[in-house]
Design an enzyme around this catalytic site. Structure first.
Site, PDB file in Angstrom:
ATOM      1  N   GLU A 148     -26.602  83.449  47.251  1.00 26.20           N
ATOM      2  CA  GLU A 148     -26.408  84.548  46.577  1.00 26.20           C
ATOM      3  C   GLU A 148     -28.117  85.052  46.059  1.00 26.20           C
ATOM      4  O   GLU A 148     -28.398  84.244  45.260  1.00 26.20           O
ATOM      5  CB  GLU A 148     -25.495  84.223  45.279  1.00 26.20           C
ATOM      6  CG  GLU A 148     -24.320  83.876  45.849  1.00 26.20           C
ATOM      7  CD  GLU A 148     -23.395  84.701  46.630  1.00 26.20           C
ATOM      8  OE1 GLU A 148     -23.664  86.029  46.900  1.00 26.20           O
ATOM      9  OE2 GLU A 148     -22.447  84.307  47.278  1.00 26.20           O
ATOM     10  N   CYS A 183     -28.646  89.975  38.549  1.00 25.87           N
ATOM     11  CA  CYS A 183     -28.801  90.640  40.062  1.00 25.87           C
ATOM     12  C   CYS A 183     -28.082  91.977  40.328  1.00 25.87           C
ATOM     13  O   CYS A 183     -28.371  92.548  41.256  1.00 25.87           O
ATOM     14  CB  CYS A 183     -28.503  89.375  40.941  1.00 25.87           C
ATOM     15  SG  CYS A 183     -26.886  88.646  40.633  1.00 25.87           S
TER      16      CYS A 183
END
Ligand code: NAD
Length: 510
Positions: free
Chosen positions: A276, A312
């Site tokens: 990720e 993010c």
């Protein structure tokens, strides 16, 4: 706020501070940086100093795991996986994970304190969001494994079943921006699937994971099934990537480090690697189909500047689509006002919205990127909050006209900075999202259902939020397209699948 020491906690919850400090001391005082085989241990590697980003205080030091201790931990995990009932008994796992969820809920204060003091997380936000997210993930994963029926097959020459089995030893390498939440996203599905785990925390946020490990033991997770190692990335992190007896490596962090794990897998035992990685989310305001700019701007302020933009999925670009100049001017003013209304300050103060950034390196990088853009023609458009001289702070910043060929114009800022861009057409806005190497998340504000469909059919990201910033829930898969991710997902049933192998059992007919 210059010259503020940030130590006046008079308005804060005293119980949270007292419980949190006790939890901190129970880890730091004994140099208990490792949790191996069901108990705390002291590392034999390098010393890691824990510096609070709030005011630069040295909280203490932990000794990192040595390579030898990593090997010992993997052996302990393998033994526990092979011999404990954990891998084969889903009922046991569901029961223990539910108990663990209750214990995490009870210790919200300790966890929030540790993430605030070490990583600058706003404590009230941790209590309200991060800890409940972990609790929800544990309960969701427990529910998932309570009803796993497999698949039965029959043919002319035999019969059998297809089932999911745990992958084995899972290594999780975590970032510092959401220490306990990222841990929950990995631990809940990996343990629910029946694996043993070794967690390597970030050098900048190791404390809440160590507290969590203690709770896991209390909940009944068998010794050796959940282990935590304090260690540096290039040291223990890289060694985990190359380890011959780790079956799955799940990573949340930066792109270059993620890529290194793919190489390490190829050079070692072909462990499954799930990445990720970063993002550069856009927040599209479809002005022809949007009404209340005040509500939208407030949502954007949270999306762009929450956790000091160190997220993010942070809205690092606000993409306004609309031809009317007056409406754009109105939106711009409203966005600036929402940004200036944020309270930047002590993470322990319940009225604080925005805390510090993680460390000096991050603050200096954010400063350098913004300065470079400004030197090349970008304009900062809000009045920026004053921030303390000590600790590592950067004020929420709205910036316009950032040249594409600057680092801010093409990279992931990972700080409290958002770039306001105006587009004439919806197609251009779609290109601004899809032509990026990143494809993690974005938001569209659009109140016309037909147009919602139009946007959703074109935008290519892992999570598209509509009419409000969101990363979804524990039940919705989270991960990135393009270079924002590689195989696997966090959250949802998809996360469970990332930690399982598929196995066929076939019985020949006599
Ligand atoms: P990072 O990649 O520097 O560190 C993440 C982890 O990797 C840490 O545990 C670190 O110790 C370890 N590491 C660092 N160098 C290593 C090496 N050479 N070998 C092995 N391990 C190493 O990232 P970060 O600074 O902690 O986090 C910020 C990045 O993470 C941003 O790019 C952000 O977008 C990304 N992120 C992504 C998600 C997501 O879900 N997609 C969530 C949070 C953060």
């Amino acid at each position: 706020m210059s010259d503020t020491t940030m130590n006046d906690h008079s308005t804060t919850n005293q119980a949270l501070l007292d419980r949190g400090e006790a939890a901190l001391h129970s880890i730091i005082d004994g140099d208990n940086g490792l949790w191996i085989g069901g108990r705390a241990e002291t590392g034999e590697g390098e010393q890691i100093d824990l510096i609070s980003p709030i005011d630069g205080t040295l909280l203490g030091s932990l000794t990192a795991a040595s390579r030898h201790q990593l090997d010992t931990t993997v052996t302990r995990a393998r033994t526990a996986f092979d011999t404990a009932d954990w891998a084969r008994d889903a009922k046991l796992r569901a029961r223990v994970l539910r108990r663990l969820a209750d214990l995490v809920e009870d210790d919200a204060a300790e966890i929030a304190y540790l993430d605030a003091v070490e990583a600058g997380k706003v404590a009230a936000g941790s209590v309200d969001e991060d800890v409940p997210d972990v609790v929800a993930n544990l309960r969701f994963a427990a529910a998932l494994i309570s009803h796993d029926d497999g698949r039965y097959l029959r043919s002319a020459d035999g019969w059998g079943w297809v089932t999911k089995v745990p992958a084995g030893i899972v290594a999780a390498i975590l970032p510092w921006n959401y220490p306990i939440a990222m841990l929950g996203w990995k631990v809940a599905p990996a343990l629910a699937a029946g694996n043993a785990m070794i967690i390597k925390t970030s050098e900048d946020s190791t404390l809440s994971a160590l507290h969590f490990a203690c709770l896991a033991a209390k909940a009944g997770v068998p010794d050796g099934i959940l282990n935590v190692l304090t260690g540096t990335g290039p040291g223990i992190g890289a060694a985990m990537g190359l380890h011959e007896d780790i079956d799955v490596l799940t990573f949340t962090g930066s792109g270059p480090v993620g890529r290194s794990f793919l190489e390490s897998s190829a050079r070692s035992n072909l462990k499954k690697v799930s990445l990720e990685l970063g993002g550069r989310a856009g927040y599209i305001v479809d002005a022809d189909h949007a009404g209340d700019f005040t509500a939208i701007a407030a949502d954007i302020a949270g999306a762009a500047f929450g956790t000091s933009g160190q997220n993010c999925t942070a809205a690092s670009r606000v993409i306004y689509v609309g031809a009317d100049d007056e409406r754009f001017a109105d939106f711009r003013t409203t966005l600036i006002a929402a940004t200036e209304a944020l309270t930047v300050g002590d993470p322990f103060d319940p009225t604080t919205d925005i805390g510090p950034v993680i460390n000096t390196k991050a603050r200096d990088r954010i400063t350098a990127w913004v300065d470079e853009a400004v030197n090349q023609g970008a304009r900062i458009v809000n009045t920026r909050a004053e921030v303390p001289d000590i600790g590592t702070w950067y004020p929420p910043t709205v910036i316009e006209s950032v040249p594409d060929d600057t680092r801010l114009g093409s990279g992931e800022i990972f700080g409290p900075v958002t770039h306001l861009v105006r587009c004439e057409t919806s197609e251009t806005a779609v290109s601004l999202i899809n032509d990026e190497p990143y494809g993690l998340a974005s938001t569209v504000w659009c109140e016309d259902i037909g147009w919602v469909r139009w946007w959703a059919d074109r935008i290519r990201v892992g999570t598209l939020a509509v009419n409000g910033y969101s990363e979804g829930t524990e039940a919705t898969p989270f991960g990135g397209m393009r270079q924002s991710g590689f195989w696997g997902r966090d959250n949802g049933p998809e996360a469970l699948a990332s930690y399982q192998e598929t196995m066929t059992v076939w019985v020949a007919d006599g």
